[in-house]
Scaffold this motif. Structure first.
Motif, PDB file in Angstrom:
ATOM      1  N   TRP A 144       0.864  -1.178  -0.051  1.00  0.00           N
ATOM      2  CA  TRP A 144       0.052  -0.081  -0.094  1.00  0.00           C
ATOM      3  C   TRP A 144       0.672   0.897   0.066  1.00  0.00           C
ATOM      4  O   TRP A 144       0.190   2.132  -0.462  1.00  0.00           O
ATOM      5  N   PHE A 145       2.230   1.205   0.420  1.00  0.00           N
ATOM      6  CA  PHE A 145       2.945   2.165   0.326  1.00  0.00           C
ATOM      7  C   PHE A 145       3.342   2.651  -1.088  1.00  0.00           C
ATOM      8  O   PHE A 145       3.442   3.729  -1.413  1.00  0.00           O
ATOM      9  N   ALA A 146       3.154   1.759  -2.122  1.00  0.00           N
ATOM     10  CA  ALA A 146       3.187   2.265  -3.534  1.00  0.00           C
ATOM     11  C   ALA A 146       2.069   2.727  -4.200  1.00  0.00           C
ATOM     12  O   ALA A 146       2.123   3.161  -5.292  1.00  0.00           O
ATOM     13  N   LEU A 147       0.800   2.663  -3.513  1.00  0.00           N
ATOM     14  CA  LEU A 147      -0.369   2.924  -4.072  1.00  0.00           C
ATOM     15  C   LEU A 147      -0.283   4.485  -4.521  1.00  0.00           C
ATOM     16  O   LEU A 147      -0.815   4.809  -5.511  1.00  0.00           O
ATOM     17  N   PRO A 148       0.340   5.622  -3.745  1.00  0.00           N
ATOM     18  CA  PRO A 148       0.277   7.103  -4.129  1.00  0.00           C
ATOM     19  C   PRO A 148       1.046   6.864  -5.474  1.00  0.00           C
ATOM     20  O   PRO A 148       0.669   7.500  -6.618  1.00  0.00           O
ATOM     21  N   LEU A 203      -0.172   7.994  -9.316  1.00  0.00           N
ATOM     22  CA  LEU A 203       0.235   9.194  -9.818  1.00  0.00           C
ATOM     23  C   LEU A 203       0.642   8.645 -11.417  1.00  0.00           C
ATOM     24  O   LEU A 203       0.356   9.382 -12.288  1.00  0.00           O
ATOM     25  N   PHE A 204       1.217   7.563 -11.505  1.00  0.00           N
ATOM     26  CA  PHE A 204       1.468   6.728 -12.665  1.00  0.00           C
ATOM     27  C   PHE A 204       0.401   6.603 -13.579  1.00  0.00           C
ATOM     28  O   PHE A 204       0.380   7.170 -14.707  1.00  0.00           O
TER      29      PHE A 204
END
Length: 315
Positions: free
Chosen positions: A34-38, A42-43
Motif C-alpha cells: 500500500w506504500f506504492a499506492l500513491p 500518480l503513474f
C-alpha cells in the motif's frame, strides 16, 4: 514407545510454534504494497489515462483544437497504408535503427577491446571516447549540422588535403543525408556502448584467457570461443538500448535535416510531429504513434527473448 501426556502436549505445542513462525516472519518481511499506492495512482494519472485517451483519439478525426470530432474507426490506419510518406518513414525508421545497432555496437566493441589492453593511455582514451555520450543530443546535432554543411569544416578539410572530389552536400543530398545521420549517432553513442562492453570484458577472469592461450588458442580464437560467450549480458543491454533508441529517434533527425530534403530522412517520430503540429492532423499522428509503439514493443520483446535465450545457452 508411549509418551507421557505432558510430553505429547509439549511436542504438539512445538509443532504449532514451528508452523506459526514462518507465517509471522512472512508477515513481517512482506513488503507493504500500500506504500506504492500513491505512486501507482500518480503513474496512472500521468501515463495510463493519457495513453488510453490517446489510443481512443487514434480512431477519430480530431484536429487537436476542435472539441467536436467524429469516431472514424480504422480509417487513419488504412490511410497510413496508402500514404507514401508514412510507409517511407517506417522504412527509414527501421533502416536507421538496424544500421545504428550494428555499426554502433561493432565500433563500441572494437573500442572496448582497444582500451582494455595494457596501453598506458587507456584511462585517458576511455574518457575521451566516452565524452560525446554526455553531450546533449540536440547540441551534438546542431554542431554536426554546421560541420557537414556545404561550407562546413568537413568539406573544408577535404579541400585542404586535395580531396575536392569528395566534397558533398552531406545533409542536402537525399542519398547521403540518412547515412550522415547514422554517422552522427554512431559518433556520439559508440563510447556509451564501449563502456558497457568494457565492463563485461573486465569481468572475464584472466585465468580463462591464460588457460586458452596455453592450449594454443590465438587472440581471435580466444575472443570468439572464450570472451564472446561471457559478453552475452553486455550484448543484450547494448542491443536493446540501440534498437529502441534508433526506433524512437527524433532529436538528431529534426535538428540535422528536419526530415528533409523532402521526406528523404523522415522517421515515424518526425512525421508524427509534422502531422500533429504543422498539419493539425492529431488523430492521424496519434495513429502513427500507436504504430511506433507497436514496432518498439515487438522489436524489444523479440530481441529480449532471443538474446536471453542465447545468454542462457552461453552460461
Amino acid at each position: 514407545m508411549t509418551l507421557a501426556p505432558h510430553e505429547q502436549l509439549q511436542g504438539h505445542d512445538r509443532s504449532l510454534v514451528a508452523k506459526r513462525v514462518p507465517r509471522i516472519r512472512r508477515a513481517r518481511t512482506a513488503p507493504p504494497w500500500w506504500f506504492a499506492l500513491p505512486a501507482l495512482l500518480l503513474f496512472a494519472f500521468v501515463v495510463l489515462v493519457p495513453s488510453a485517451r490517446g489510443l481512443y483519439y487514434a480512431f477519430t478525426d480530431w484536429d487537436g483544437l476542435d472539441p467536436h470530432f467524429s469516431f472514424i474507426g480504422l480509417d487513419n490506419f488504412s490511410d497510413m497504408l496508402r500514404d507514401p510518406d508514412a510507409t517511407q518513414a517506417i522504412w527509414h525508421t527501421l533502416l536507421i535503427a538496424v544500421s545504428i545497432t550494428v555499426i554502433q555496437n561493432a565500433v563500441g566493441l572494437i573500442l572496448a577491446l582497444g582500451v582494455n589492453s595494457a596501453i598506458k593511455s587507456r584511462n585517458v582514451l576511455r574518457v575521451f571516447l566516452f565524452a560525446p555520450a554526455v553531450i546533449t543530443p540536440i547540441v551534438t546535432a546542431y554542431l554536426w549540422r554546421n560541420l557537414l554543411g556545404p561550407d562546413g569544416a568537413v568539406n573544408s578539410l577535404l579541400g585542404a588535403i586535395g580531396l575536392t572530389g569528395w566534397e558533398q552536400d552531406w545533409l542536402g543530398d537525399p542519398d547521403l543525408a540518412l547515412w550522415a545521420i547514422v554517422g552522427v549517432i554512431v559518433w556520439q553513442f559508440a563510447g556509451y556502448s564501449m563502456v558497457i562492453f568494457l565492463a563485461g570484458l573486465q569481468s572475464v577472469p584472466r585465468e580463462v584467457h591464460e588457460a586458452a592461450a596455453i592450449d594454443g588458442a590465438g587472440p581471435v580464437r580466444r575472443f570468439w570461443s572464450v570472451t564472446r560467450p561471457l559478453l552475452a549480458p553486455a550484448f543484450t543491454i547494448n542491443l536493446m538500448l540501440s534498437i529502441i533508441g534508433g526506433i524512437k529517434l527524433f532529436d538528431q533527425v529534426f535538428a540535422l535535416t528536419g526530415g528533409g530534403p523532402g521526406h528523404a530522412t523522415d522517421t515515424l517520430s518526425t512525421l508524427i510531429y509534422k502531422d500533429a503540429f504543422t498539419l493539425g492532423e492529431f488523430g492521424y499522428s496519434i495513429a502513427l504513434a500507436v504504430v511506433l509503439t507497436i514496432i518498439v514493443a515487438i522489436a524489444s520483446t523479440g530481441q529480449y527473448v532471443m538474446l536471453s535465450r542465447n545468454e542462457r545457452a552461453a552460461s
